[in-house]
Design a protein around this motif. Structure first.
Motif, mmCIF file in Angstrom:
data_model
loop_
_atom_site.group_PDB
_atom_site.id
_atom_site.type_symbol
_atom_site.label_atom_id
_atom_site.label_comp_id
_atom_site.label_asym_id
_atom_site.label_seq_id
_atom_site.Cartn_x
_atom_site.Cartn_y
_atom_site.Cartn_z
ATOM 1 N N PHE A 1 -3.770 -4.927 -8.482
ATOM 2 C CA PHE A 1 -2.431 -4.383 -8.255
ATOM 3 C C PHE A 1 -2.508 -2.872 -8.152
ATOM 4 C CE2 PHE A 1 -2.862 -5.151 -12.842
ATOM 5 C CZ PHE A 1 -2.595 -3.911 -13.378
ATOM 6 N N LEU A 2 -1.495 -2.306 -7.512
ATOM 7 C CA LEU A 2 -1.351 -0.860 -7.354
ATOM 8 C C LEU A 2 0.046 -0.474 -7.798
ATOM 9 C CD1 LEU A 2 -2.809 -0.500 -3.740
ATOM 10 C CD2 LEU A 2 -3.922 0.359 -5.812
ATOM 11 N N ILE A 3 0.191 0.689 -8.426
ATOM 12 C CA ILE A 3 1.544 1.170 -8.684
ATOM 13 C C ILE A 3 2.172 1.495 -7.333
ATOM 14 C CG2 ILE A 3 0.928 2.040 -10.962
ATOM 15 C CD1 ILE A 3 1.161 4.900 -9.757
ATOM 16 N N SER A 4 3.481 1.330 -7.232
ATOM 17 C CA SER A 4 4.138 1.517 -5.932
ATOM 18 C C SER A 4 4.060 2.964 -5.468
ATOM 19 C CB SER A 4 5.594 1.055 -5.997
ATOM 20 O OG SER A 4 6.322 1.801 -6.951
ATOM 21 N N SER A 5 4.160 3.920 -6.378
ATOM 22 C CA SER A 5 4.140 5.316 -5.968
ATOM 23 C C SER A 5 2.751 5.681 -5.446
ATOM 24 C CB SER A 5 4.509 6.239 -7.125
ATOM 25 O OG SER A 5 4.759 7.547 -6.647
#
Length: 315
Positions: A163-167
């Motif tokens: 997963f990646l943070i959206s920012s």
């Protein structure tokens, strides 16, 4: 425009009662790195929107002021729709408290193009540094009982992650068309986690790009734990409500990895202990967290109930 040009990228910033000077600095930093900036503001007060809107529209972008708080997911979808309608091929999602490093977008786009030659890439993201931490945050692969933290060893690395943070996340519009928009029912917390899980379930990959860097603030503050156990990211009572409610929603989704659910269940108890016993405002924290769990069981979506938002503010 070719797919290899940063002119194909539209930056989508979501704001909610921001610090105008910091937001203006973010827009200025992005202007030279992307084709356009669109700012989606969630019903903030003040007259700064007009001044900043003139600067953004003069560069081919727009400020889209919402009459009510649409939440993070809803605002992101509004910005993505604007980018799609104006012919952009990629979107770069950003929070108001982020700041891209020099050349961040070009590094992300170059990595995306290279990785897409051999795999179906949903998104790439930069390594980010919270200025309250001593080093950049790692990328993460899910595991049980603990996740694997993957640190950048060189600027040339790309790291497959879960997963990646959206920012800071760069996504092709074509992928968003297939995976689908952000889940507006979540409103704010776990939006990036859910979209990443959905993309992974459809056979896409996510990658961290070590050559791309960003400053980003997680949480409202940091607070030291007793007995020298380190520091914890602190969130307000209303945010704790969303964290608890939305994790219950993720538990029910078929594309949520079972391993994540298994390791997240103990975190519920840890958060209840930390924010209900050790970190104030304890009574408000507990009340909002328990209501979040109950609303998650009931399937409530969207914005928190008005009485809870007022309770979270006033106690």
């Amino acid at each position: 425009m070719t797919d290899h040009s940063v002119a194909t990228v539209c930056a989508v910033i979501v704001s909610y009662h921001p610090e105008p000077a910091a937001l203006s600095a973010l827009v200025d930093a992005l202007a030279a790195q992307v084709g356009a900036v669109v700012l989606v503001d969630n019903a903030s007060s003040g007259d700064w929107q007009m001044r900043l809107g003139e600067a953004i529209s003069g560069r081919g972008g727009a400020v889209l002021c919402q009459p009510c708080n649409r939440g993070l997911a809803g605002a992101q979808n509004i910005g993505i729709d604007w980018a799609r309608a104006h012919g952009y091929r990629h979107v770069l999602l950003l929070d108001q408290d982020s700041m891209p490093g020099d050349g961040m977008v070009a590094a992300l786009l170059a990595a995306l193009q290279t990785l897409s030659a051999s795999s179906r890439v949903a998104a790439v993201g930069p390594r980010f540094h919270d200025t309250r931490e001593e080093r950049h945050a790692p990328f993460v692969r899910l595991g049980f009982p603990l996740n694997r933290k993957l640190w950048c060893q060189s600027a040339g690395q790309t790291i497959a992650c879960d997963f990646l943070i959206s920012s800071g996340a760069l996504m092709p519009i074509a992928v968003l068309d297939r995976v689908g928009p952000m889940d507006e029912g979540l409103f704010i917390d776990n939006v990036d986690l859910e979209w990443g899980f959905r993309a992974r379930a459809q056979g896409y990959t996510l990658h961290g790009v070590c050559a791309a860097t960003m400053h980003h603030c997680l949480g409202d503050a940091r607070q030291a734990l007793p007995l020298g156990l380190g520091q914890i990211v602190v969130h307000g009572p209303a945010r704790l409500y969303y964290m608890m409610r939305n994790r219950i929603r993720l538990y029910r989704l078929s594309h949520t990895p079972r391993v994540w659910i298994a390791q997240d269940l103990p975190r519920v108890l840890v958060k209840l202990l930390l924010f209900g016993v050790l970190i104030g405002p304890r009574r408000r924290n507990l009340r909002c967290m328990f209501h979040g769990l109950w609303d998650g069981v009931r399937g409530r979506q969207g914005e928190a109930p008005a009485w809870l938002r007022e309770t979270a503010r006033s106690g």
